[in-house]
Design a protein around this motif. Structure first.
Motif, PDB file in Angstrom:
ATOM      1  N   SER A  20       0.812  -1.222   0.000  1.00  0.00           N
ATOM      2  CA  SER A  20       0.000   0.000   0.000  1.00  0.00           C
ATOM      3  C   SER A  20       0.843   1.269   0.000  1.00  0.00           C
ATOM      4  CB  SER A  20      -0.935   0.004   1.214  1.00  0.00           C
ATOM      5  OG  SER A  20      -0.199   0.072   2.420  1.00  0.00           O
ATOM      6  N   THR A  21       2.079   1.184   0.476  1.00  0.00           N
ATOM      7  CA  THR A  21       2.928   2.381   0.554  1.00  0.00           C
ATOM      8  C   THR A  21       3.922   2.495  -0.596  1.00  0.00           C
ATOM      9  OG1 THR A  21       4.467   1.186   2.006  1.00  0.00           O
ATOM     10  CG2 THR A  21       2.744   2.495   3.070  1.00  0.00           C
ATOM     11  N   ALA A  22       4.001   1.458  -1.437  1.00  0.00           N
ATOM     12  CA  ALA A  22       4.933   1.491  -2.561  1.00  0.00           C
ATOM     13  C   ALA A  22       4.308   2.193  -3.760  1.00  0.00           C
ATOM     14  CB  ALA A  22       5.346   0.073  -2.935  1.00  0.00           C
ATOM     15  N   GLN A  23       5.148   2.679  -4.631  1.00  0.00           N
ATOM     16  CA  GLN A  23       4.667   3.379  -5.817  1.00  0.00           C
ATOM     17  C   GLN A  23       4.002   2.426  -6.802  1.00  0.00           C
ATOM     18  OE1 GLN A  23       7.752   5.455  -7.943  1.00  0.00           O
ATOM     19  NE2 GLN A  23       6.408   6.121  -9.584  1.00  0.00           N
ATOM     20  N   ASP A  24       4.664   1.308  -7.085  1.00  0.00           N
ATOM     21  CA  ASP A  24       4.142   0.337  -8.049  1.00  0.00           C
ATOM     22  C   ASP A  24       4.694  -1.031  -7.685  1.00  0.00           C
ATOM     23  OD1 ASP A  24       3.007  -0.942 -10.242  1.00  0.00           O
ATOM     24  OD2 ASP A  24       4.635  -0.376 -11.593  1.00  0.00           O
ATOM     25  N   ALA A  25       4.095  -1.659  -6.680  1.00  0.00           N
ATOM     26  CA  ALA A  25       4.620  -2.911  -6.143  1.00  0.00           C
ATOM     27  C   ALA A  25       4.021  -4.127  -6.842  1.00  0.00           C
ATOM     28  CB  ALA A  25       4.343  -2.983  -4.650  1.00  0.00           C
ATOM     29  N   LYS A  26       4.764  -5.238  -6.774  1.00  0.00           N
ATOM     30  CA  LYS A  26       4.293  -6.530  -7.239  1.00  0.00           C
ATOM     31  C   LYS A  26       4.588  -7.559  -6.159  1.00  0.00           C
ATOM     32  CE  LYS A  26       2.978  -5.626 -11.546  1.00  0.00           C
ATOM     33  NZ  LYS A  26       1.571  -5.776 -11.991  1.00  0.00           N
ATOM     34  N   PHE A  27       3.611  -8.451  -5.931  1.00  0.00           N
ATOM     35  CA  PHE A  27       3.860  -9.573  -5.034  1.00  0.00           C
ATOM     36  C   PHE A  27       4.649 -10.640  -5.795  1.00  0.00           C
ATOM     37  CE2 PHE A  27      -0.231  -8.134  -2.948  1.00  0.00           C
ATOM     38  CZ  PHE A  27       0.374  -7.685  -1.787  1.00  0.00           C
ATOM     39  N   LEU A  28       5.619 -11.240  -5.125  1.00  0.00           N
ATOM     40  CA  LEU A  28       6.413 -12.320  -5.694  1.00  0.00           C
ATOM     41  C   LEU A  28       6.104 -13.599  -4.922  1.00  0.00           C
ATOM     42  CD1 LEU A  28       8.845 -13.357  -7.457  1.00  0.00           C
ATOM     43  CD2 LEU A  28      10.289 -12.789  -5.495  1.00  0.00           C
ATOM     44  N   SER A  29       5.629 -14.603  -5.624  1.00  0.00           N
ATOM     45  CA  SER A  29       5.393 -15.896  -4.993  1.00  0.00           C
ATOM     46  C   SER A  29       6.453 -16.861  -5.492  1.00  0.00           C
ATOM     47  CB  SER A  29       3.973 -16.389  -5.300  1.00  0.00           C
ATOM     48  OG  SER A  29       3.659 -17.508  -4.512  1.00  0.00           O
ATOM     49  N   GLY A  30       6.158 -17.636  -6.544  1.00  0.00           N
ATOM     50  CA  GLY A  30       7.197 -18.499  -7.104  1.00  0.00           C
ATOM     51  C   GLY A  30       8.096 -17.771  -8.078  1.00  0.00           C
ATOM     52  N   GLY A  31       7.588 -16.680  -8.665  1.00  0.00           N
ATOM     53  CA  GLY A  31       8.386 -15.874  -9.580  1.00  0.00           C
ATOM     54  C   GLY A  31       8.531 -16.436 -10.973  1.00  0.00           C
ATOM     55  N   GLN A  32       7.775 -17.477 -11.316  1.00  0.00           N
ATOM     56  CA  GLN A  32       7.958 -18.120 -12.611  1.00  0.00           C
ATOM     57  C   GLN A  32       7.438 -17.286 -13.780  1.00  0.00           C
ATOM     58  OE1 GLN A  32       9.890 -21.132 -12.638  1.00  0.00           O
ATOM     59  NE2 GLN A  32      10.111 -20.019 -10.715  1.00  0.00           N
ATOM     60  N   THR A  33       6.603 -16.293 -13.493  1.00  0.00           N
ATOM     61  CA  THR A  33       6.152 -15.361 -14.524  1.00  0.00           C
ATOM     62  C   THR A  33       6.760 -13.982 -14.310  1.00  0.00           C
ATOM     63  OG1 THR A  33       4.057 -16.528 -14.857  1.00  0.00           O
ATOM     64  CG2 THR A  33       4.152 -14.234 -15.571  1.00  0.00           C
ATOM     65  N   LEU A  34       6.718 -13.489 -13.076  1.00  0.00           N
ATOM     66  CA  LEU A  34       7.183 -12.129 -12.804  1.00  0.00           C
ATOM     67  C   LEU A  34       8.662 -11.944 -13.118  1.00  0.00           C
ATOM     68  CD1 LEU A  34       6.724  -9.283 -11.724  1.00  0.00           C
ATOM     69  CD2 LEU A  34       7.148 -10.164  -9.414  1.00  0.00           C
ATOM     70  N   LEU A  35       9.514 -12.841 -12.649  1.00  0.00           N
ATOM     71  CA  LEU A  35      10.959 -12.651 -12.839  1.00  0.00           C
ATOM     72  C   LEU A  35      11.372 -12.679 -14.315  1.00  0.00           C
ATOM     73  CD1 LEU A  35      12.480 -14.592  -9.811  1.00  0.00           C
ATOM     74  CD2 LEU A  35      12.044 -12.138 -10.042  1.00  0.00           C
ATOM     75  N   PRO A  36      10.881 -13.611 -15.119  1.00  0.00           N
ATOM     76  CA  PRO A  36      11.238 -13.554 -16.548  1.00  0.00           C
ATOM     77  C   PRO A  36      10.779 -12.267 -17.231  1.00  0.00           C
ATOM     78  CG  PRO A  36      10.409 -15.719 -16.000  1.00  0.00           C
ATOM     79  CD  PRO A  36      10.148 -14.852 -14.810  1.00  0.00           C
ATOM     80  N   THR A  37       9.585 -11.787 -16.886  1.00  0.00           N
ATOM     81  CA  THR A  37       9.116 -10.545 -17.520  1.00  0.00           C
ATOM     82  C   THR A  37       9.949  -9.353 -17.062  1.00  0.00           C
ATOM     83  OG1 THR A  37       7.414 -10.258 -15.804  1.00  0.00           O
ATOM     84  CG2 THR A  37       6.755 -11.358 -17.837  1.00  0.00           C
ATOM     85  N   MET A  38      10.415  -9.372 -15.814  1.00  0.00           N
ATOM     86  CA  MET A  38      11.300  -8.309 -15.342  1.00  0.00           C
ATOM     87  C   MET A  38      12.650  -8.375 -16.058  1.00  0.00           C
ATOM     88  SD  MET A  38      10.499  -8.256 -11.229  1.00  0.00           S
ATOM     89  CE  MET A  38      11.791  -7.041 -10.892  1.00  0.00           C
ATOM     90  N   LYS A  39      13.179  -9.569 -16.245  1.00  0.00           N
ATOM     91  CA  LYS A  39      14.461  -9.722 -16.933  1.00  0.00           C
ATOM     92  C   LYS A  39      14.393  -9.243 -18.376  1.00  0.00           C
ATOM     93  CE  LYS A  39      16.202 -13.546 -14.115  1.00  0.00           C
ATOM     94  NZ  LYS A  39      16.558 -14.993 -14.093  1.00  0.00           N
ATOM     95  N   GLN A  40      13.227  -9.412 -18.990  1.00  0.00           N
ATOM     96  CA  GLN A  40      13.028  -8.951 -20.365  1.00  0.00           C
ATOM     97  C   GLN A  40      12.599  -7.486 -20.432  1.00  0.00           C
ATOM     98  OE1 GLN A  40      10.627 -11.814 -22.732  1.00  0.00           O
ATOM     99  NE2 GLN A  40      10.931 -13.196 -21.008  1.00  0.00           N
ATOM    100  N   ARG A  41      12.550  -6.844 -19.276  1.00  0.00           N
ATOM    101  CA  ARG A  41      12.143  -5.437 -19.160  1.00  0.00           C
ATOM    102  C   ARG A  41      10.713  -5.208 -19.662  1.00  0.00           C
ATOM    103  NH1 ARG A  41      16.974  -1.080 -19.464  1.00  0.00           N
ATOM    104  NH2 ARG A  41      18.371  -2.119 -17.984  1.00  0.00           N
ATOM    105  N   LEU A  42       9.877  -6.226 -19.503  1.00  0.00           N
ATOM    106  CA  LEU A  42       8.467  -6.082 -19.818  1.00  0.00           C
ATOM    107  C   LEU A  42       7.675  -5.687 -18.572  1.00  0.00           C
ATOM    108  CD1 LEU A  42       8.027  -9.250 -22.070  1.00  0.00           C
ATOM    109  CD2 LEU A  42       8.292  -6.872 -22.804  1.00  0.00           C
TER     110      LEU A  42
END
Length: 266
Positions: A20-42
């Motif tokens: 709630s206090t972050a500008q644009d936060a994402k929850f990370l669980s297993g990271g199998q989707t979030l981390l690859p998209t972050m690495k690709q700068r998507l």
């Protein structure tokens, strides 16, 4: 990967407060989707909030015909759980064939369901088993939770804490996996419940994500056999079409996987 701030909360309340206090936060669980998209700068979240170390999101329990699984439980742990194998063997079998060993060791039930990838396996099980998705704020039925491709009823800052399944009489899952990604090109989960109602849920094939095939449900309710669905056609107009398979191909796969699921359930 863009610069981000990493957080490791130890409670659900702390995770929600950080979000709630972050500008644009994402929850990370297993990271199998979030981390690859972050690495690709998507994706470029200002903050990443790691949920894997929150005790309240862990654990599997079985009591009074209800199987409860914490959102941070990995696919590997679902597959290996004695409680899951005793109560819903089809769910353990489904988990054992998600991705590869690395994905199963890192990916989580809650992360997969919250992401709602149209080719993910768990949504079919959640829908067919009439599961209840519990969040930090409320409880949602499966029919109310999935709302479209990569879309759910989760509000901003709301996270899944656990998912509960009513133990069925019989259940089975069959999927045709993409040989490279192991995602479902068509996966069908069939469950027969204590009141003899039938649910048939399809993943990987529908143009709007996971869906129920009500004609198959009616046919199987009248005649619990492979023959009951032999004459049923699947509407190709409602199927995905991409480089991996046409809509007509997927429509045929749905029927073939449904027959295999019924055979396995028997």
């Amino acid at each position: 990967m863009y610069e981000t701030i990493y957080h490791r909360p130890t409670s659900v309340e702390h995770a929600i407060q950080l979000f709630s206090t972050a500008q644009d936060a994402k929850f990370l669980s297993g990271g199998q989707t979030l981390l690859p998209t972050m690495k690709q700068r998507l994706a470029a979240p200002s903050d990443v909030i790691d949920l894997r170390h929150i005790a309240a999101l862990a654990g599997i329990s079985l009591a009074d015909g209800q199987l409860s699984i914490g959102a941070a439980v990995t696919h590997a742990d679902v597959a290996a759980s004695t409680d899951v194998r005793q109560a819903i063997p089809a769910l353990a079998e489904l988990a054992s064939h998600i991705g590869d060993p690395h994905v199963r060791q890192m990916g989580t039930l809650g992360g997969s369901v919250a992401n709602n990838d149209p080719a993910a396996d768990y949504p079919a099980a959640v829908v067919a088993l009439e599961a209840t998705i519990h969040t930090n704020a409320r409880s949602l039925s499966a029919s109310d939770f999935f709302t479209g491709l990569f879309d759910t009823a989760l509000q901003d800052g709301e996270l899944i804490t656990r998912i509960s399944f009513t133990v069925p009489q019989k259940a089975a899952y069959a999927k045709f996996a993409n040989p490279a990604s192991r995602y479902a090109m068509a996966g069908v989960f069939i469950a027969r419940h204590a009141d003899n109602s039938i649910r048939v849920a399809v993943t990987g094939a529908g143009s709007d994500g996971v869906f129920r095939h009500e004609e198959m449900e009616s046919a199987l309710s009248a005649n619990w056999s492979v023959d009951a669905i032999s004459g049923i056609s699947v509407d190709a107009g409602q199927m995905l079409s991409d480089i991996h398979g046409s809509s007509a191909y997927r429509a045929n796969l749905v029927k073939v996987m449904a027959k295999r699921a019924v055979e396995t359930a028997h």
